[in-house]
Motif scaffolding. Structure first.
Motif, short mmCIF file in Angstrom:
data_model
loop_
_atom_site.label_atom_id
_atom_site.label_comp_id
_atom_site.label_asym_id
_atom_site.label_seq_id
_atom_site.Cartn_x
_atom_site.Cartn_y
_atom_site.Cartn_z
N GLU A 50 31.82 33.67 46.63
CA GLU A 50 30.69 33.35 47.51
C GLU A 50 29.58 32.62 46.75
OE1 GLU A 50 27.26 35.76 49.95
OE2 GLU A 50 29.30 36.59 49.99
N ILE A 51 29.29 33.11 45.54
CA ILE A 51 28.24 32.47 44.72
C ILE A 51 28.63 31.04 44.37
CG2 ILE A 51 27.18 32.50 42.41
CD1 ILE A 51 27.15 35.59 42.64
N ILE A 52 29.87 30.84 43.96
CA ILE A 52 30.34 29.51 43.58
C ILE A 52 30.34 28.57 44.79
CG2 ILE A 52 32.35 28.20 42.76
CD1 ILE A 52 32.94 30.62 40.90
N ALA A 53 30.76 29.09 45.95
CA ALA A 53 30.79 28.27 47.17
C ALA A 53 29.41 27.76 47.54
CB ALA A 53 31.38 29.09 48.31
N LYS A 54 28.39 28.50 47.16
CA LYS A 54 27.01 28.10 47.46
C LYS A 54 26.38 27.30 46.33
CE LYS A 54 25.96 31.86 50.68
NZ LYS A 54 25.08 33.04 50.95
N GLY A 55 27.20 26.89 45.35
CA GLY A 55 26.71 26.05 44.27
C GLY A 55 26.22 26.81 43.06
N GLY A 56 26.43 28.12 43.04
CA GLY A 56 25.99 28.93 41.92
C GLY A 56 27.03 29.02 40.82
N THR A 57 26.68 29.76 39.77
CA THR A 57 27.55 29.91 38.60
C THR A 57 27.80 31.40 38.36
OG1 THR A 57 26.59 27.92 37.62
CG2 THR A 57 27.81 29.39 36.15
N ALA A 58 29.06 31.81 38.36
CA ALA A 58 29.36 33.23 38.16
C ALA A 58 30.79 33.41 37.69
CB ALA A 58 29.13 34.01 39.45
N LEU A 59 31.01 34.47 36.95
CA LEU A 59 32.35 34.92 36.59
C LEU A 59 32.33 36.44 36.57
CD1 LEU A 59 32.41 36.00 33.34
CD2 LEU A 59 31.99 33.57 32.98
N PHE A 60 33.52 37.04 36.50
CA PHE A 60 33.56 38.50 36.46
C PHE A 60 34.58 38.99 35.45
CE2 PHE A 60 37.03 37.72 39.46
CZ PHE A 60 37.97 38.69 39.10
N ARG A 61 34.39 40.24 35.04
CA ARG A 61 35.37 40.95 34.23
C ARG A 61 35.47 42.37 34.78
NH1 ARG A 61 36.18 36.61 32.90
NH2 ARG A 61 36.39 35.65 30.84
N LEU A 62 36.69 42.86 34.95
CA LEU A 62 36.87 44.25 35.35
C LEU A 62 36.23 45.14 34.30
CD1 LEU A 62 40.51 44.46 36.74
CD2 LEU A 62 38.37 44.67 38.00
N THR A 63 35.36 46.03 34.73
CA THR A 63 34.60 46.84 33.77
C THR A 63 34.38 48.25 34.30
OG1 THR A 63 33.37 44.83 33.14
CG2 THR A 63 32.50 46.94 32.38
N ASP A 64 34.89 49.21 33.56
CA ASP A 64 34.57 50.62 33.78
C ASP A 64 33.55 50.98 32.71
OD1 ASP A 64 34.41 53.39 33.83
OD2 ASP A 64 36.57 53.70 34.05
N VAL A 65 32.31 51.27 33.12
CA VAL A 65 31.25 51.48 32.13
C VAL A 65 31.43 52.74 31.30
CG1 VAL A 65 29.53 50.15 33.44
CG2 VAL A 65 29.68 52.66 33.75
N THR A 66 32.37 53.60 31.69
CA THR A 66 32.64 54.79 30.87
C THR A 66 33.53 54.44 29.67
OG1 THR A 66 34.61 55.51 32.08
CG2 THR A 66 32.48 56.24 32.92
N ASP A 67 34.00 53.21 29.62
CA ASP A 67 34.84 52.74 28.52
C ASP A 67 34.03 51.76 27.68
OD1 ASP A 67 36.66 51.24 26.91
OD2 ASP A 67 38.31 51.69 28.27
N LYS A 68 33.64 52.18 26.49
CA LYS A 68 32.77 51.37 25.64
C LYS A 68 33.37 50.00 25.36
CE LYS A 68 32.31 52.82 21.39
NZ LYS A 68 31.86 53.63 20.22
#
Length: 247
Positions: A50-68
């Motif tokens: 959705e962000i990219i479709a609107k001209g923005g810049t974003a990426l993701f990584r699967l992240t469980d914050v309980t795992d350092k």
């Protein structure tokens, strides 16, 4: 006009829904480069698309914050892609509500792991980089329950949010010459946080309490306000709640 958000690299945990998702959208609209972490790949992909479709810049990584290691990998992904991090928003959190007499130690452990240790892992991953850059901004999601104990039912949750406030203030004192720290302390906000509760009686009370909830976008605007200040201005604490909320 430069809003002091444009082109900043912002890492957000718990970014697949609620406050994290809304904050990602809001900051992307203002020109930030987003790196989003959470446990649900489908939701993260949806937000990024959705962000990219609107001209923005974003990426993701699967992240469980309980795992350092996973939190470190999220921060590393930002550095590899964009060469820096300007803001880390430690947003991931859970709020299972139940009386202490229920002795739900697994829920207590989970709150400590996500709300406190997850926050510390975020700080551990970003702080060396911030110190090397001689700039950076930690934004940690606390709660009004970290100002006044939410009891009965939310005693342990309050304990974790008092910890967020204490850790953020101590961090400010230790590294604050060039690194900014902000604690955001919302009241009832429309998000999935209220769905953390499995105790039947407590869940009914939480759902009733959240009928007054304000939109998650309200918190996103508060976060943007803290980020957009000049580098020599540190907004250390923002408390916001529904006008109707007395707690």
């Amino acid at each position: 006009m430069d809003n002091n958000i444009k082109n900043k690299v912002v890492v957000i945990t718990g970014a697949s829904s609620g406050l994290g998702e809304e904050t990602a959208r809001h900051l992307a609209e203002r020109g930030a480069k987003l790196v989003l972490g959470a446990r649900r790949e489908d939701k993260l992909q949806e937000v990024v698309n959705e962000i990219i479709a609107k001209g923005g810049t974003a990426l993701f990584r699967l992240t469980d914050v309980t795992d350092k290691a996973q939190v470190q990998a999220l921060v590393d992904a930002a550095v590899v892609t964009y060469g820096k991090i300007d803001v880390l928003i430690n947003n991931a959190g859970i709020m299972p509500i139940a009386p202490m007499s229920e002795v739900r130690t697994e829920e207590w452990d989970s709150m400590i792991d996500v709300n406190i240790k997850g926050l510390l892992y975020g700080i551990a991953a970003a702080l060396p980089l911030f110190q090397k850059q001689e700039s950076g901004h930690f934004i940690n999601l606390g709660s009004v329950a970290g100002i006044k104990v939410f009891s009965p039912g939310g005693t342990v949750y309050s304990g974790t949010k008092y910890a967020v406030r204490a850790i953020t203030e101590g961090l400010r004192h230790e590294v604050g010459r060039s690194i900014r720290t902000t604690t955001i302390e919302p009241g009832a906000v429309d998000s999935e946080l209220k769905l953390s509760t499995n105790h039947k009686e407590s869940s009914a009370g939480v759902n009733e309490f959240y009928e007054m909830a304000i939109p998650a976008a309200s918190v996103a605007r508060a976060i943007a306000f803290a980020i957009e200040q000049p580098a020599d201005v540190d907004i250390n604490e923002i408390v916001l709640r529904p006008t109707a909320q007395d707690f």
